[in-house]
Motif scaffolding. Structure first.
Motif, PDB file in Angstrom:
ATOM      1  N   GLY A 185       0.805  -1.211   0.000  1.00 27.71           N
ATOM      2  CA  GLY A 185       0.000   0.000   0.000  1.00 27.71           C
ATOM      3  C   GLY A 185       0.840   1.264   0.000  1.00 27.71           C
ATOM      4  N   GLN A 186       0.144   2.384   0.025  1.00 24.92           N
ATOM      5  CA  GLN A 186       0.812   3.688  -0.032  1.00 24.92           C
ATOM      6  C   GLN A 186       1.446   4.035   1.302  1.00 24.92           C
ATOM      7  OE1 GLN A 186      -1.713   6.761  -1.546  1.00 24.92           O
ATOM      8  NE2 GLN A 186      -0.403   8.409  -0.833  1.00 24.92           N
ATOM      9  N   ILE A 187       2.625   4.600   1.259  1.00 30.05           N
ATOM     10  CA  ILE A 187       3.345   5.017   2.463  1.00 30.05           C
ATOM     11  C   ILE A 187       2.986   6.464   2.755  1.00 30.05           C
ATOM     12  CG2 ILE A 187       5.598   5.250   3.555  1.00 30.05           C
ATOM     13  CD1 ILE A 187       6.667   3.141   1.682  1.00 30.05           C
ATOM     14  N   ALA A 188       2.764   6.783   4.011  1.00 26.17           N
ATOM     15  CA  ALA A 188       2.385   8.143   4.402  1.00 26.17           C
ATOM     16  C   ALA A 188       3.492   9.120   4.028  1.00 26.17           C
ATOM     17  CB  ALA A 188       2.102   8.198   5.898  1.00 26.17           C
ATOM     18  N   ASP A 189       3.089  10.320   3.620  1.00 24.95           N
ATOM     19  CA  ASP A 189       4.062  11.343   3.214  1.00 24.95           C
ATOM     20  C   ASP A 189       4.939  11.789   4.376  1.00 24.95           C
ATOM     21  OD1 ASP A 189       3.423  11.715   0.402  1.00 24.95           O
ATOM     22  OD2 ASP A 189       1.516  12.507   1.103  1.00 24.95           O
ATOM     23  N   ARG A 190       4.420  11.707   5.590  1.00 23.65           N
ATOM     24  CA  ARG A 190       5.258  12.068   6.737  1.00 23.65           C
ATOM     25  C   ARG A 190       6.427  11.109   6.878  1.00 23.65           C
ATOM     26  NH1 ARG A 190       3.300  12.500  13.117  1.00 23.65           N
ATOM     27  NH2 ARG A 190       5.230  13.457  13.890  1.00 23.65           N
ATOM     28  N   VAL A 191       6.181   9.812   6.619  1.00 24.42           N
ATOM     29  CA  VAL A 191       7.261   8.823   6.688  1.00 24.42           C
ATOM     30  C   VAL A 191       8.250   9.046   5.554  1.00 24.42           C
ATOM     31  CG1 VAL A 191       7.778   6.359   6.696  1.00 24.42           C
ATOM     32  CG2 VAL A 191       5.700   7.195   7.800  1.00 24.42           C
ATOM     33  N   VAL A 192       7.748   9.347   4.353  1.00 30.00           N
ATOM     34  CA  VAL A 192       8.637   9.585   3.218  1.00 30.00           C
ATOM     35  C   VAL A 192       9.506  10.818   3.466  1.00 30.00           C
ATOM     36  CG1 VAL A 192       8.725  10.085   0.748  1.00 30.00           C
ATOM     37  CG2 VAL A 192       7.030   8.472   1.641  1.00 30.00           C
ATOM     38  N   ALA A 193       8.890  11.892   3.971  1.00 27.76           N
ATOM     39  CA  ALA A 193       9.660  13.098   4.271  1.00 27.76           C
ATOM     40  C   ALA A 193      10.699  12.833   5.348  1.00 27.76           C
ATOM     41  CB  ALA A 193       8.717  14.222   4.696  1.00 27.76           C
ATOM     42  N   SER A 194      10.354  12.043   6.353  1.00 24.56           N
ATOM     43  CA  SER A 194      11.316  11.715   7.412  1.00 24.56           C
ATOM     44  C   SER A 194      12.461  10.885   6.862  1.00 24.56           C
ATOM     45  CB  SER A 194      10.600  10.949   8.532  1.00 24.56           C
ATOM     46  OG  SER A 194       9.510  11.690   9.037  1.00 24.56           O
ATOM     47  N   TRP A 195      12.155   9.994   5.924  1.00 19.57           N
ATOM     48  CA  TRP A 195      13.224   9.189   5.306  1.00 19.57           C
ATOM     49  C   TRP A 195      14.194  10.070   4.536  1.00 19.57           C
ATOM     50  CZ3 TRP A 195      13.689   8.108  -0.127  1.00 19.57           C
ATOM     51  CH2 TRP A 195      14.712   7.195  -0.437  1.00 19.57           C
ATOM     52  N   HIS A 196      13.686  11.031   3.782  1.00 21.33           N
ATOM     53  CA  HIS A 196      14.561  11.954   3.049  1.00 21.33           C
ATOM     54  C   HIS A 196      15.452  12.732   4.010  1.00 21.33           C
ATOM     55  CE1 HIS A 196      13.232  11.491  -1.100  1.00 21.33           C
ATOM     56  NE2 HIS A 196      11.969  11.493  -0.695  1.00 21.33           N
ATOM     57  N   LEU A 197      14.893  13.224   5.085  1.00 20.31           N
ATOM     58  CA  LEU A 197      15.683  14.023   6.033  1.00 20.31           C
ATOM     59  C   LEU A 197      16.698  13.159   6.769  1.00 20.31           C
ATOM     60  CD1 LEU A 197      12.786  16.227   7.463  1.00 20.31           C
ATOM     61  CD2 LEU A 197      14.607  16.955   5.925  1.00 20.31           C
ATOM     62  N   HIS A 198      16.316  11.931   7.131  1.00 16.64           N
ATOM     63  CA  HIS A 198      17.251  11.038   7.822  1.00 16.64           C
ATOM     64  C   HIS A 198      18.404  10.648   6.904  1.00 16.64           C
ATOM     65  CE1 HIS A 198      18.768   7.277   9.616  1.00 16.64           C
ATOM     66  NE2 HIS A 198      18.380   7.802  10.776  1.00 16.64           N
ATOM     67  N   ARG A 199      18.100  10.414   5.623  1.00 17.38           N
ATOM     68  CA  ARG A 199      19.150  10.050   4.680  1.00 17.38           C
ATOM     69  C   ARG A 199      20.124  11.199   4.450  1.00 17.38           C
ATOM     70  NH1 ARG A 199      17.610   8.643  -1.453  1.00 17.38           N
ATOM     71  NH2 ARG A 199      17.019  10.846  -1.269  1.00 17.38           N
ATOM     72  N   ALA A 200      19.609  12.459   4.546  1.00 20.02           N
ATOM     73  CA  ALA A 200      20.471  13.627   4.359  1.00 20.02           C
ATOM     74  C   ALA A 200      21.179  14.049   5.643  1.00 20.02           C
ATOM     75  CB  ALA A 200      19.651  14.796   3.816  1.00 20.02           C
ATOM     76  N   GLY A 201      20.913  13.346   6.757  1.00 21.09           N
ATOM     77  CA  GLY A 201      21.575  13.672   8.016  1.00 21.09           C
ATOM     78  C   GLY A 201      20.932  14.781   8.813  1.00 21.09           C
ATOM     79  N   ARG A 202      19.720  15.186   8.451  1.00 23.77           N
ATOM     80  CA  ARG A 202      19.023  16.240   9.195  1.00 23.77           C
ATOM     81  C   ARG A 202      18.248  15.631  10.360  1.00 23.77           C
ATOM     82  NH1 ARG A 202      18.215  21.230   7.323  1.00 23.77           N
ATOM     83  NH2 ARG A 202      17.619  21.447   9.517  1.00 23.77           N
TER      84      ARG A 202
END
Length: 288
Positions: A185-202
């Motif tokens: 199913g679809q992943i929540a945008d909050r989780v996707v945004a958190s993944w982007h920030l975690h991958r960038a070290g923020r």
């Protein structure tokens, strides 16, 4: 001992003892015993011990005696008959919420099926020629802001797609963080945004649960004028927009997706504006 609005006793030997209407049997017995003791001192043996005891004795026998004498233990409370029809309170006109697209098109009136519910007809700023009927209190509080055009527009809002590799990476990261995202199913945008920030070290903008701090997103949205949902709900686009804001223009992934989203929205809006007036959709305002 009698309870309720009963006829008076026509006898000289009767001793009237007033007690509260909802008093217990023990309170009634104490009042009666005290009245008898006041008129005939020493006639009630063991009265002091009974008053200090705090509970009734032989209540079943007392209830049986009352029922046998008066026919009922506690007669129903008599309410005065209504001589005039119930007068309904006058209706008060309340303005819509500040963020509402609705404009009153008439006076409020009662719902024929639910008299306590106040309805009102509104016209929407999206251009819908039909009047929209809604509960006036919901429009005033902001729970209802349009003729459902904003809801249809939100469903058509473009969402940045994730590739299969990115989806697997987000799910794996979420499992490591203890975030429940399911297996499909679809992943929540909050989780996707958190993944982007975690991958960038923020990690400074992430909360203890590994997700984007909602309080920071609200403060950023209010400061930059980003639209939030009903009752201040953070929309799906706001999560990704905040992540793009935190990452800055150096991150080519999420920022490029946001730019593509803006270009797609502008193209759809220009196409809609160039269509003939008779064939335009009237589902809601355009977002440029």
């Amino acid at each position: 001992m009698r309870l309720g609005d009963l006829p008076s006793l026509e006898t000289a030997q009767a001793l009237a003892v007033p007690v509260p209407e909802r008093s217990t049997a023990y309170q009634q017995a104490c009042a009666a015993a005290a009245a008898i003791e006041a008129r005939f001192p020493g006639s009630v043996p063991g009265l002091d011990a009974y008053l200090v005891g705090g509970h009734s004795r032989r209540q079943d026998q007392a209830d049986a005696f009352i029922v046998a004498l008066w026919g009922e233990l506690r007669p129903p409370r008599r309410r005065p008959a209504r001589t005039q029809p119930r007068r309904l309170r006058p209706l008060k006109e309340t303005p819509p919420h500040n963020d509402s697209l609705l404009t009153p098109a008439g006076a409020p009136y009662r719902n024929p099926d639910r008299p306590k519910e106040i309805l009102r007809d509104y016209s929407c700023a999206c251009g819908n020629p039909r009047l929209f009927t809604a509960v006036q209190a919901q429009v005033t509080s902001g729970n209802t802001k349009s003729c459902r055009c904003l809801q249809r527009q939100a469903k058509r809002q473009w969402r940045a797609p994730l590739s299969r590799a990115e989806t697997r990476a987000v799910r794996e990261w979420a499992r490591q963080q203890g975030i429940d995202v399911g297996t499909s199913g679809q992943i929540a945008d909050r989780v996707v945004a958190s993944w982007h920030l975690h991958r960038a070290g923020r990690l400074d903008v992430l909360g203890a649960d590994g997700l984007v701090d909602e309080r920071r997103v609200r403060q950023w949205a209010q400061r930059d004028g980003v639209h939030l949902g009903a009752r201040g709900r953070v929309t799906s686009g706001a999560w990704l927009a905040y992540a793009a804001h935190c990452l800055g223009p150096d991150d080519s992934d999420i920022t490029a997706k946001r730019q593509q989203q803006v270009r797609t929205t502008v193209q759809e809006s220009l196409f809609e504006l160039n269509r003939p007036e008779s064939s335009r959709t009237r589902s809601g305002p355009f977002t440029l």
